[in-house]
Enzyme design. Structure first.
Site, short mmCIF file in Angstrom:
data_model
loop_
_atom_site.label_atom_id
_atom_site.label_comp_id
_atom_site.label_asym_id
_atom_site.label_seq_id
_atom_site.Cartn_x
_atom_site.Cartn_y
_atom_site.Cartn_z
N GLY A 13 57.06 40.90 46.59
CA GLY A 13 56.34 41.74 45.63
C GLY A 13 56.17 43.18 46.08
O GLY A 13 57.11 43.82 46.58
N ILE A 14 54.96 43.70 45.90
CA ILE A 14 54.69 45.10 46.25
C ILE A 14 54.94 45.33 47.75
O ILE A 14 55.48 46.35 48.15
CB ILE A 14 53.24 45.47 45.86
N ILE A 85 45.58 37.76 47.25
CA ILE A 85 45.78 36.56 46.42
C ILE A 85 44.85 36.63 45.22
O ILE A 85 43.89 37.41 45.21
CB ILE A 85 45.46 35.27 47.21
N GLY A 143 37.56 37.05 34.25
CA GLY A 143 38.23 35.98 35.01
C GLY A 143 38.50 36.32 36.46
O GLY A 143 39.18 35.57 37.15
N TYR A 147 38.13 38.57 42.73
CA TYR A 147 39.17 39.58 43.01
C TYR A 147 38.63 40.99 42.80
O TYR A 147 38.85 41.90 43.61
CB TYR A 147 40.35 39.30 42.08
N1 CAA Z 1 37.65 39.71 27.42
C1 CAA Z 1 36.87 38.93 26.66
N2 CAA Z 1 37.13 37.65 26.41
C2 CAA Z 1 38.23 37.13 26.94
C3 CAA Z 1 39.10 37.87 27.76
C4 CAA Z 1 38.78 39.22 27.98
N3 CAA Z 1 39.56 40.02 28.75
N4 CAA Z 1 40.10 37.08 28.16
C5 CAA Z 1 39.87 35.87 27.61
N5 CAA Z 1 38.74 35.90 26.87
C6 CAA Z 1 38.16 34.82 26.11
C7 CAA Z 1 39.22 34.19 25.22
O1 CAA Z 1 39.35 34.93 24.03
C8 CAA Z 1 38.66 32.83 25.00
O2 CAA Z 1 37.64 32.86 24.04
P1 CAA Z 1 37.59 31.76 22.87
O3 CAA Z 1 37.46 30.47 23.60
O4 CAA Z 1 36.39 32.16 22.10
O5 CAA Z 1 38.89 31.94 22.15
C9 CAA Z 1 37.96 32.50 26.32
O6 CAA Z 1 37.75 33.76 26.96
C10 CAA Z 1 38.81 31.65 27.20
O7 CAA Z 1 40.07 32.31 27.42
P2 CAA Z 1 41.31 31.52 28.01
O8 CAA Z 1 41.85 30.57 27.00
O9 CAA Z 1 42.28 32.49 28.60
O10 CAA Z 1 40.56 30.66 29.14
P3 CAA Z 1 41.07 29.96 30.40
O11 CAA Z 1 39.87 29.32 31.03
O12 CAA Z 1 42.27 29.14 30.15
O13 CAA Z 1 41.55 31.18 31.33
C11 CAA Z 1 41.40 33.12 32.64
C12 CAA Z 1 40.67 32.16 31.70
C13 CAA Z 1 41.88 32.36 33.88
C14 CAA Z 1 40.46 34.19 33.04
C15 CAA Z 1 42.63 33.66 31.90
O14 CAA Z 1 42.20 34.29 30.70
C16 CAA Z 1 43.39 34.66 32.72
O15 CAA Z 1 44.16 34.32 33.59
N6 CAA Z 1 43.19 35.96 32.45
C17 CAA Z 1 43.91 37.02 33.15
C18 CAA Z 1 43.10 37.55 34.28
C19 CAA Z 1 43.85 38.71 34.86
O16 CAA Z 1 44.11 39.71 34.22
N7 CAA Z 1 44.24 38.58 36.12
C20 CAA Z 1 44.99 39.61 36.75
C21 CAA Z 1 45.99 38.98 37.66
S1 CAA Z 1 47.14 40.19 38.29
C22 CAA Z 1 46.26 41.01 39.40
O17 CAA Z 1 45.15 40.70 39.72
C23 CAA Z 1 46.94 42.19 40.00
C24 CAA Z 1 46.18 43.42 39.81
O18 CAA Z 1 45.57 43.92 40.75
C25 CAA Z 1 46.21 44.09 38.51
#
Ligand code: CAA
Length: 240
Positions: A13-14, A85, A143, A147
């Site tokens: 990766g990075i 991670i 979520g 992190y």
């Molecule tokens: N804001 C508000 N609500 C949100 C939201 C957000 N950003 N994301 C999801 N929700 C809501 C959904 O709309 C959903 O609501 P409803 O049930 O009313 O529809 C509820 O939260 C559940 O969402 P999910 O179905 O996605 O729930 P889940 O439990 O399966 O997963 C999660 C939750 C793990 C947080 C998943 O949404 C996820 O992986 N999100 C991405 C998180 C992210 O951006 N990680 C970055 C990784 S990369 C990184 O970290 C590198 C870097 O430095 C940038």
């Protein structure tokens, strides 16, 4: 002799892009990795860059790992704290282990590594430390309380250590990447990622090489007046 750089999480990766960019600039480079032997072997076969396996979250392992590098190659001039991670989940589902693993690997690692190189940097009157933070440490992210807390901690750590290093020729800066096309970001559910990309003004994920470019800039001998800063590289997603 060319300056020696150590990049944690350097085999994928990075981190991989940072290793390659530093080598292209003429630095001697060593890539640390934590667990994925197969990826590390493929990386060194591909690049010829030496790898060292140790767990950045474990102080004793880091101390031993750095001592072995110094013994073989001499003191480390450039440290890039890149290893990180995710254990994404909302707090009401997060286990203490998911919290701790992210804090230890992403934040405590910066202490462990910096602590083990700082004395030789102080003695020699030169050092470059670059910590890889995140847009999600600046802005928060649903979520990611673990992190975001760790990455936000990195930004505070950077500013404090920059003050300590300044009089000794040691600069300490952070880069805050946005969403970059790596395995970590590809692990985000597709429907969620689609919404994130829609909010990036540049209209796409970043490339690992676009982060590496920032590292090369910050570690240069000529960058001695740049310290305690955070360079955001995020396609305009968050202007901080
Ligand atoms: N804001 C508000 N609500 C949100 C939201 C957000 N950003 N994301 C999801 N929700 C809501 C959904 O709309 C959903 O609501 P409803 O049930 O009313 O529809 C509820 O939260 C559940 O969402 P999910 O179905 O996605 O729930 P889940 O439990 O399966 O997963 C999660 C939750 C793990 C947080 C998943 O949404 C996820 O992986 N999100 C991405 C998180 C992210 O951006 N990680 C970055 C990784 S990369 C990184 O970290 C590198 C870097 O430095 C940038």
């Amino acid at each position: 002799m060319a300056r020696l750089a150590l990049v944690t999480g350097g085999t994928r990766g990075i981190g991989e892009a940072i290793c390659l960019a530093l080598r292209k600039e003429g630095y001697r480079v060593i890539a640390n990795y934590g667990g994925n032997d197969e990826a590390a072997k493929a990386f060194s076969d591909r690049t010829g860059i030496e790898t060292r396996k140790f767990d950045v979250s474990n102080y004793a392992e880091v101390e031993q790992g750095i001592a072995a590098i110094v013994q073989e190659h001499g003191p480390i001039d450039i440290l890039v704290n890149n290893a990180g991670i995710t254990r994404d989940t909302t707090i009401h589902k997060m286990t203490p282990e998911q919290w701790q693993a992210v804090i230890d690997t992403n934040l405590t690692s910066c202490f462990n590594l910096s602590r083990c190189v700082i004395n030789t940097m102080r003695e020699r009157g030169f050092g470059r430390i670059v910590n890889i933070g995140s847009i999600n440490g600046q802005a928060g992210q649903y979520g990611q309380v673990n992190y975001a807390a760790a990455k936000s901690g990195i930004h505070g750590f950077t500013k404090a250590l920059a003050q300590e290093g300044a009089a000794k020729g040691i600069t300490v800066n952070a880069i805050a990447p946005g969403y970059i096309a790596t395995d970590m970001v590809r692990a985000v559910p597709a429907n969620v990622l689609e919404k994130i990309v829609a909010r990036i003004p540049v209209g796409r994920l970043g490339e690992a090489e676009e982060i590496a470019r920032g590292v090369v800039f910050l570690v240069a001998d000529e960058a001695g007046f740049i310290t305690g800063s955070t360079l955001s590289i995020n396609g305009g997603q968050h202007m901080y």
